[in-house]
Design a protein around this motif. Sequence first.
Motif, PDB file in Angstrom:
ATOM      1  N   GLY A   1      -3.352  61.582  20.126  1.00  0.00           N
ATOM      2  CA  GLY A   1      -4.274  61.373  19.014  1.00  0.00           C
ATOM      3  C   GLY A   1      -5.717  61.427  19.498  1.00  0.00           C
ATOM      4  O   GLY A   1      -6.558  62.131  18.912  1.00  0.00           O
TER       5      GLY A   1
ATOM      6  N   VAL B   1      -5.915  58.168  13.126  1.00  0.00           N
ATOM      7  CA  VAL B   1      -6.215  57.749  11.758  1.00  0.00           C
ATOM      8  C   VAL B   1      -6.828  56.344  11.723  1.00  0.00           C
ATOM      9  O   VAL B   1      -7.896  56.127  11.157  1.00  0.00           O
TER      10      VAL B   1
ATOM     11  N   HIS C   1      -0.899  58.581  14.988  1.00  0.00           N
ATOM     12  CA  HIS C   1      -1.429  58.097  13.715  1.00  0.00           C
ATOM     13  C   HIS C   1      -2.343  56.892  13.955  1.00  0.00           C
ATOM     14  O   HIS C   1      -3.440  56.776  13.413  1.00  0.00           O
TER      15      HIS C   1
ATOM     16  N   TYR D   1      -3.518  63.878   7.821  1.00  0.00           N
ATOM     17  CA  TYR D   1      -2.623  63.763   8.984  1.00  0.00           C
ATOM     18  C   TYR D   1      -1.187  64.092   8.585  1.00  0.00           C
ATOM     19  O   TYR D   1      -0.548  64.963   9.161  1.00  0.00           O
TER      20      TYR D   1
ATOM     21  N   TYR E   1      -8.008  64.766  18.811  1.00  0.00           N
ATOM     22  CA  TYR E   1      -9.108  64.513  17.876  1.00  0.00           C
ATOM     23  C   TYR E   1     -10.431  64.970  18.480  1.00  0.00           C
ATOM     24  O   TYR E   1     -11.209  65.671  17.844  1.00  0.00           O
TER      25      TYR E   1
ATOM     26  N   GLY F   1      -2.505  66.745  12.762  1.00  0.00           N
ATOM     27  CA  GLY F   1      -1.110  66.418  12.458  1.00  0.00           C
ATOM     28  C   GLY F   1      -0.185  67.544  12.884  1.00  0.00           C
ATOM     29  O   GLY F   1       0.841  67.324  13.536  1.00  0.00           O
TER      30      GLY F   1
END
Lengths: 279, 256
Positions: free
Chosen positions: B69, B173, B169, B183, B73, B86
């Motif tokens: 993640g 997120v 996540h 996502y 990102y 995702g």
Amino acid sequence: MTDPAAANPGSRPPPAVAIRKLTTQLGSKRIFDGIDLEVPRGSVTAIMGPSGTGKTTLLRHLTGQLAFDSGRVTVLGEDIGQLHHEPLYRLRRRMGMLFQHGALLTDLTVFDNVAFPLRENTDLPEPLIRTLVLLKLQSVGLRGAAGLMPAELSGGMARRVALARAIALDPELMLYDEPFVGLDPIAVAAVVELIITLNRTLGVTSLVVAHEIEHLRRVADRLVVLADGGIIADGPFDQVQADPSPMVQQFLRGLSDGPVPFHYPAAPLTDELGIGGAT
Amino acid sequence: MTALKDLFSSLLDFIQRLGAMGSFLMRILRVLPGSLRRFDMHLRQLWFIGAMSLTIIIISGLFVGLVLGLQFYSALNQFGASGALGTLTALSLYRELSPVVAALLFSGRAGTAITAEIGLMRSTQQIEAMEMMAVDPIRHVVAPRFLAATIALPLLCVVFSALAIMGAHWSAVLWLGLDNGTYWSSMVGSVDLVDDLLAGVFKALVFGVLVALIAAYQGYHAKPTGEGVAYATTRTVIHSAIAILAFDFVLTAFMM
């Protein structure tokens, strides 16, 4: 000792074990050089010999766990060299072996260890298996230990449980690999008693590999001494102990030096230390 | 010249060992149907080999997801493509990371346990004792462990993916502020059940067979001493890792 020949006079029963011209080479070492040996049914034979002379190897030949180079080995009427897989397993169900350290299955209880060969090799109902297991354990004096795990047993107890397991299928031939090693005198006495009882009451033919001559004298009626790839003495204990051969005498009387030298082959010490008076 | 000779003999040795392993596998497969009769043994091994590996798989999966993640990102955000996070996470996990990482962890946790256990049974003469009691140790000892490992690894691979997706996540997120809907929808929209998820599970199945075979073979053929068992356990990890990575390459090439 029981004498099966007496039961059916006239016909001499075939020997439990017959070995003819057995030759074995392990790596570069010749273990057996054409030995002959016959073990009559119902007898107890002791096998002795210096370390590394192939006593355990001999047992492994009899069970078909180790192949030999030439010769013929007949066990309970079956030619071991010709047997593979299923027929070999069928023969093994008729023999029992007591391993040096018991070799109990560590993830099973004492009860399940003794029940193991019965459950795996027969279709007996569980209640009957329970009865048989408890009787076998009773005969080695450990019925009370049925619920224990092997790790909770002393060396002597483990050996007795292993013996109960080895006789679970009522074998015709029992092989004992160093049954007395590492046991205290009380446990030794128990194992000696059990070997004698098995032979006298059930007529089980037994081969005992061990070093302890005083214990062997109590259980066996014949002593075979292995050395140098062959059998150097064979007969009743008194006869073998009176054998004039220096090798037999060295071994039986426990002399550190003799035909089996104390020193591993080496160059003369004086040469090696460089202090020799060599010219 | 000697170097060439050494190379040749070690190559020959390698091929010989492959052959021995192949025939070991055949022996296992031959007795496997018969060993199913003792279903309790299989269930017990599935518990020891599968369920007991869950902790390491769950924790590792979570951390791998957390890192993915973060990394994805920061990389995707440079191009304003963080919406694809995702997709990227799910595809890389399903196709590659989950089967390979789960298999490597599994070989360290369960493979070594299988080798050590069978090796110790060998060194304490338990294997020999079974043979003497007319019980085939391959059927009784090896087959249940082999089957359990083969079943367990694909399942563990799925668990690993699930936890890693939760981890990603969490970091992308919940920490970095990626839109929750983006996502999940990018994941749902671009992942194919057969091509991605099941392809990865199939890889895990193959790795399961490999790890189980290597571990059981090493244990069964270990020298019956403490040192021999220790060496065999080390070899299990090394051989498994190499086999997993090599087979991963081959399988990926075929599936592309």
